[in-house]
Design a protein around this motif. Structure first.
Motif, PDB file in Angstrom:
ATOM      1  N   SER A   4       0.827  -1.204   0.000  1.00 38.82           N
ATOM      2  CA  SER A   4       0.000   0.000   0.000  1.00 38.82           C
ATOM      3  C   SER A   4       0.865   1.259   0.000  1.00 38.82           C
ATOM      4  CB  SER A   4      -0.915  -0.004   1.225  1.00 38.82           C
ATOM      5  OG  SER A   4      -1.639   1.203   1.309  1.00 38.82           O
ATOM      6  N   THR A  40      -5.863  -4.162  -4.382  1.00 44.02           N
ATOM      7  CA  THR A  40      -6.022  -3.745  -2.988  1.00 44.02           C
ATOM      8  C   THR A  40      -5.074  -2.619  -2.593  1.00 44.02           C
ATOM      9  OG1 THR A  40      -6.898  -5.888  -2.309  1.00 44.02           O
ATOM     10  CG2 THR A  40      -5.972  -4.500  -0.585  1.00 44.02           C
ATOM     11  N   ARG A  43      -6.153   0.569  -4.351  1.00 44.57           N
ATOM     12  CA  ARG A  43      -7.384   1.117  -3.774  1.00 44.57           C
ATOM     13  C   ARG A  43      -7.092   1.858  -2.468  1.00 44.57           C
ATOM     14  NH1 ARG A  43     -12.084  -3.071  -3.873  1.00 44.57           N
ATOM     15  NH2 ARG A  43     -11.936  -2.517  -6.085  1.00 44.57           N
ATOM     16  N   GLU A  44      -6.207   1.296  -1.646  1.00 43.02           N
ATOM     17  CA  GLU A  44      -5.835   1.955  -0.397  1.00 43.02           C
ATOM     18  C   GLU A  44      -5.082   3.260  -0.673  1.00 43.02           C
ATOM     19  OE1 GLU A  44      -3.651  -1.136   1.492  1.00 43.02           O
ATOM     20  OE2 GLU A  44      -5.441  -2.161   2.273  1.00 43.02           O
TER      21      GLU A  44
END
Length: 214
Positions: A4, A40, A43-44
């Motif tokens: 992330s 993921t 998106r974060e």
């Protein structure tokens, strides 16, 4: 570094450099393909960038990459001015010996090295991270980071002439801040931080005829 965080750093870099073009719309899928780190973490990273006003999320339409008006830049610089003075004051008090040595070394490098635009912006990010870490207050870092990113984007996107001159000017200003912190000289650190902000305000005012990033 987490996936992330890696996605956020890459997207921030692409935002600063205009690879994510101002006034454009992108999709999450396009960002996944660009970053290549999976849905993921992207998106974060999108959520973090939206909180920092680097992206605007439009449900069912996609993600807007906003342009930065001169008025927005000047408003951000007003906030950044106060936060960075606080950061350098705290860094002068709290920096460890190792952090001070690293800042002294980077200060010398900023004065002696000839930078490309890309290498300069990387080094500036390192400079601000050093100061933020040395301040010992995570709230300051989290608040300053998006303001600094927006400011660098404006600076890069409006860098139309005398690129080497502006890089040299910026390098000297950042070097002065680092040296003052390394020397634990709070007065000089504050003055150097204000001088950097004054330069950025003058730079923004010089772009007034353009009104917006294009």
């Amino acid at each position: 570094m987490s996936k992330s965080d890696e996605a956020f750093e890459l997207m921030t870099k692409f935002f600063e450099e205009g690879i994510l073009e101002p006034d454009s719309m992108v999709s999450e899928k396009q960002l996944v393909e660009l970053i290549k780190l999976g849905r993921t973490p992207v998106r974060e990273a999108i959520q973090r960038m939206a909180l920092g006003r680097m992206l605007r999320i439009h449900p069912n339409r996609g993600l807007e990459v906003p342009a930065i008006s001169i008025e927005e830049q000047l408003g951000a610089l007003e906030v950044r001015r106060a936060l960075e003075v606080l950061a350098v004051e705290l860094a002068c008090l709290r920096a460890t010996e190792e952090q001070r040595q690293n800042m002294g070394a980077l200060s010398t490098r900023l004065l002696e090295e000839t930078f490309s635009l890309s290498n300069y912006t990387i080094t500036v990010r390192q400079t601000h991270q050093m100061i933020s870490d040395s301040a010992g207050n995570s709230h300051i870092g989290r608040t300053m980071q998006p303001l600094q990113t927006l400011s660098r984007r404006f600076w890069i996107m409006n860098l139309k002439s005398d690129i080497d001159g502006h890089i040299h000017k910026g390098a000297k200003l950042h070097a002065s801040i680092l040296k003052a912190i390394a020397d634990r000289d709070g007065a000089d650190a504050t003055a150097a931080s204000l001088a950097l902000n004054d330069y950025l305000v003058s730079y923004a005012m010089a772009a007034l005829p353009h009104r917006r990033i294009t």
